[in-house]
Design an enzyme around this catalytic site. Structure first.
Site, PDB file in Angstrom:
ATOM      1  CG  ASP A  12      -1.806  -1.209   1.294  1.00 52.38           C
ATOM      2  OD1 ASP A  12      -2.300  -1.639   0.244  1.00 52.38           O
ATOM      3  OD2 ASP A  12      -1.969  -1.739   2.403  1.00 52.38           O
ATOM      4  CE  LYS A  15       3.161  -2.330  -4.431  1.00 51.04           C
ATOM      5  NZ  LYS A  15       2.722  -2.083  -3.058  1.00 51.04           N
ATOM      6  N   GLY A  39      -4.183  -4.456  -4.384  1.00 51.21           N
ATOM      7  CA  GLY A  39      -5.145  -3.442  -4.809  1.00 51.21           C
ATOM      8  C   GLY A  39      -4.393  -2.186  -5.183  1.00 51.21           C
ATOM      9  CG  HIS A  40      -1.424  -1.949  -7.655  1.00 45.33           C
ATOM     10  ND1 HIS A  40      -0.624  -2.645  -8.510  1.00 45.33           N
ATOM     11  CD2 HIS A  40      -0.930  -2.188  -6.422  1.00 45.33           C
ATOM     12  CE1 HIS A  40       0.313  -3.284  -7.833  1.00 45.33           C
ATOM     13  NE2 HIS A  40       0.135  -3.021  -6.550  1.00 45.33           N
ATOM     14  CD  GLN A 223       0.681  -8.796  -2.388  1.00 45.00           C
ATOM     15  OE1 GLN A 223       1.448  -9.434  -3.079  1.00 45.00           O
ATOM     16  NE2 GLN A 223      -0.583  -8.636  -2.731  1.00 45.00           N
ATOM     17  CB  SER A 412       3.598  10.975  -5.109  1.00 41.40           C
ATOM     18  OG  SER A 412       2.209  11.120  -5.222  1.00 41.40           O
TER      19      SER A 412
HETATM   20  P1  IMP Z   1      -2.754 -12.782   1.985  1.00 36.29           P
HETATM   21  O1  IMP Z   1      -1.816 -12.221   0.976  1.00 36.29           O
HETATM   22  O2  IMP Z   1      -4.194 -12.585   1.623  1.00 36.29           O
HETATM   23  O3  IMP Z   1      -2.428 -14.205   2.325  1.00 36.29           O
HETATM   24  O4  IMP Z   1      -2.544 -11.962   3.356  1.00 36.29           O
HETATM   25  C1  IMP Z   1      -1.340 -12.052   4.123  1.00 36.29           C
HETATM   26  C2  IMP Z   1      -0.975 -10.697   4.710  1.00 36.29           C
HETATM   27  O5  IMP Z   1      -0.588  -9.814   3.657  1.00 36.29           O
HETATM   28  C3  IMP Z   1      -2.115  -9.983   5.447  1.00 36.29           C
HETATM   29  O6  IMP Z   1      -1.559  -9.255   6.540  1.00 36.29           O
HETATM   30  C4  IMP Z   1      -2.659  -9.024   4.410  1.00 36.29           C
HETATM   31  O7  IMP Z   1      -3.304  -7.908   4.992  1.00 36.29           O
HETATM   32  C5  IMP Z   1      -1.373  -8.633   3.705  1.00 36.29           C
HETATM   33  N1  IMP Z   1      -1.586  -8.192   2.318  1.00 36.29           N
HETATM   34  C6  IMP Z   1      -1.821  -8.958   1.243  1.00 36.29           C
HETATM   35  N2  IMP Z   1      -1.934  -8.208   0.137  1.00 36.29           N
HETATM   36  C7  IMP Z   1      -1.737  -6.928   0.514  1.00 36.29           C
HETATM   37  C8  IMP Z   1      -1.678  -5.693  -0.196  1.00 36.29           C
HETATM   38  O8  IMP Z   1      -1.838  -5.614  -1.417  1.00 36.29           O
HETATM   39  N3  IMP Z   1      -1.441  -4.587   0.561  1.00 36.29           N
HETATM   40  C9  IMP Z   1      -1.230  -4.651   1.905  1.00 36.29           C
HETATM   41  N4  IMP Z   1      -1.258  -5.780   2.607  1.00 36.29           N
HETATM   42  C10 IMP Z   1      -1.512  -6.920   1.915  1.00 36.29           C
END
Ligand code: IMP
Length: 424
Positions: A12, A15, A39-40, A223, A412
Site C-alpha cells: 500500500d 505503487k 489493490g492498486h 504487496q 508524490s
Molecule cells: P494474503 O496475501 O491474503 O495471504 O494476506 C497475508 C498478509 O498480507 C495480510 O496481513 C494481508 O493484509 C497482507 N496483504 C496482502 N496483500 C496486501 C496488499 O496488497 N497490501 C497490503 N497488505 C496486503
C-alpha cells in the site's frame, strides 16, 4: 532500460500511481507475484480505478500488459475486473497476455484460506481471504493447477479429479464442511477457459522476445518487502516473493536484463492485517493520518494501521532489493504536522538494532529510537518542482535519503498524475 518497481514497506505504498506515471516510458507492464490480494489505486482525471490482477499499465492505451508465471489467478476476480474496465471504456483485447505457467486459484483455496484463518484463534495473520496462501502452498507441494492445464480439458479433468478428492478430504475431515462437487467446479472452469483462451501465451518466450527487441519493460511488484515470504515479518507475510527477486522467478526474465530497481515508500508507514509494527501511532494521530491519507485497504476496505516512517524497515528493503532509487508518496499527508518523527533504530533488551531482527518475537518487543524533524505546515499539493517545496519538507526528504543511503527519484504530493515531482 527494464525497471523493477517494488513496495519497500508493508504494501500500500502508492505503487499504483508511480507505476502509472512510469508506464508512459515503457512498452510492457508485467505483474510477477501475488494475486487479487493486491489493490492498486490509480487516479485518472476524475475517475478512480482500483486494479487487483490486471497490471496498472492497462490504463495507458497501446501498452502491453502481462500477468506472469509467478502470479496466482482467480478467473472470477480477473474477469470481474476486465468487465469493469470495459464498462469504463478500457479494453484489454490484444494487449493483455496471461501466462500458461501461472497457477489458478480454485474455489477450495478461497474456502481453506477462510477456514484456516477462523481456526487460528489468537494467531490470525489477517489474510485477504483471496485463497493466496493455499494456492501457493499447492504450487510448492506440486498439487497446483496451472492455466496451461485448463487450456487442455483432458489434462484439466484428470488433474481436478485427483486434487479435488484430496481437498474434499481436507474440507470435510479437518474443517467439517461440505465437499465441493466435481461437476460444478469443472463446469465453472470450462466457462472461464473459453474467456481466458485468447489471452493465454507462453509469457516466458513472449517477454524474452520483447527483451531481444529492446522493448522497455516495467515489472510491477504487488504487496511490499516486509510482506515477502522470505524477507518479511514471517509469519505475518503474504505467500509470495514481493521483493525484486520475485520479478525474475515470476517472469523468466533473467537478472542480467534488469537496469534499475525502484522502491516505493510512503512518507510515513502503514500496514494492514496482524503483525509487529514498531512505529505505530497512538489513537489520536492514527485517526488523523488515516482520515487525511484515506488509509483503507483497496481490496478489503479494512482500516490500515498507520505510524511514523521506519528507516530500519526501509534500510532492509534497500538491502534485499538492491534499490537504485526511492519514490516517496503521500508527502502531502504530513502537511499539517508540527513535528515529524523518523525511527532510525530499535531498542530491545538493552540492545540497539540498526537492522531488522529476523525473529518476529524480538521485533514485537522493539521500541523505536526516534529523531524529530520540524514540519512545514503548509499545503504542498500544488508544488511541481523540487526546489519549490518548503525548506523543512526538503530537509525531511534529504534526511530520509541520507539515512537510507539511496537517492530519491520521485516525490508524490497527491493522487493525480500531475502531482508528481521528478528529482534529478
Ligand atoms: P494474503 O496475501 O491474503 O495471504 O494476506 C497475508 C498478509 O498480507 C495480510 O496481513 C494481508 O493484509 C497482507 N496483504 C496482502 N496483500 C496486501 C496488499 O496488497 N497490501 C497490503 N497488505 C496486503
Amino acid at each position: 532500460m527494464n525497471t523493477i518497481l517494488i513496495g519497500a514497506q508493508w504494501g500500500d505504498e502508492g505503487k499504483g500511481k508511480i507505476i502509472d506515471v512510469l508506464t508512459e516510458k515503457c512498452d510492457y507492464v508485467v505483474r510477477y507475484q501475488g494475486g487479487a490480494n493486491a489493490g492498486h489505486t490509480v487516479q485518472f482525471g476524475d475517475q478512480e480505478f482500483v486494479l487487483h490482477l490486471v497490471p496498472s499499465g492497462v490504463l495507458h492505451a497501446g501498452k502491453r500488459c502481462v500477468i506472469g508465471n509467478g502470479v496466482v489467478i482467480d478467473p472470477e476476480a480477473l474477469f470481474g475486473e476486465i468487465d469493469a474496465l470495459k464498462k469504463r471504456g478500457v479494453r484489454v483485447d490484444g494487449r493483455l497476455f496471461i501466462s500458461e505457467q501461472a497457477h489458478l486459484i480454485m474455489p477450495y483455496h478461497k474456502l481453506i484460506d477462510s477456514f484456516q484463518e477462523e481456526s487460528r484463534h489468537g494467531r490470525k495473520i489477517g489474510t485477504t481471504k483471496r485463497g493466496i496462501g493455499p494456492c501457493y502452498a499447492d504450487k510448492i507441494a506440486r498439487l497446483g493447477i496451472r492455466v496451461g492445464d485448463l487450456m487442455d480439458l483432458r489434462i484439466f479433468e484428470d488433474r481436478l479429479r485427483y486434487v479435488l478428492s484430496e481437498k474434499n478430504r481436507v474440507l470435510t475431515r479437518i474443517y467439517g464442511r461440505p465437499a465441493l462437487a466435481f461437476g460444478k467446479v469443472y463446469k465453472d472452469f470450462c466457462a472461464w477457459r473459453r474467456r481466458m483462451k485468447p489471452f493465454v501465451v507462453d509469457t516466458i518466450v513472449f517477454l524474452n522476445e520483447a527483451v531481444r527487441q529492446k522493448k522497455k519493460i516495467l515489472f510491477e511488484g504487488a504487496q511490499g518487502t516486509l510482506l515477502d515470504v522470505d524477507h518479511g515479518t514471517y509469519p505475518y507475510v503474504t505467500s509470495s516473493n514481493a521483493t525484486a527477486g520475485g520479478a525474475i522467478t515470476g517472469t523468466g526474465v533473467a537478472p542480467t536484463h534488469i537496469g534499475e530497481i525502484v522502491g516505493v515508500v510512503k512518507a510515513y508507514t502503514t500496514r494492514v492485517g496482524e503483525g509487529p509494527f514498531p512505529t505505530e501511532f497512538g489513537p489520536e494521530l492514527m485517526e488523523k493520518i488515516r482520515t487525511k491519507g484515506e488509509e483503507f485497504g483497496a481490496t478489503t476496505g479494512r482500516p490500515r494501521r498507520c505510524g511514523w516512517f521506519d528507516a530500519v524497515v526501509v534500510r532492509h528493503a534497500v538491502c534485499v532489493n538492491g534499490l537504485n532509487s526511492i519514490a516517496v508518496t503521500k508527502l502531502d499527508v504530513l502537511d499539517e504536522l508540527p513535528v515529524i518523527k523518523i525511527a532510525t533504530a530499535y531498542r530491545c533488551g538493552g540492545k540497539i538494532y540498526d537492522h531488522l531482527p529476523s525473529n518476529v518475537r524480538v521485533l514485537e518487543k522493539c521500541r523505536p529510537v526516534y529523531e524529530d524533524h520540524p514540519g512545514w505546515q503548509e499545503d504542498i499539493t500544488g508544488v511541481k518542482r523540487y526546489r519549490d517545496l518548503p525548506s523543512n519538507a526538503k530537509k525531511y526528504l534529504a534526511r530520509l535519503s541520507r539515512i537510507l543511503k539511496t537517492p530519491i527519484s520521485i516525490i508524490s504530493v497527491g493522487a493525480e498524475r500531475t502531482q508528481t515531482i521528478f528529482v534529478r
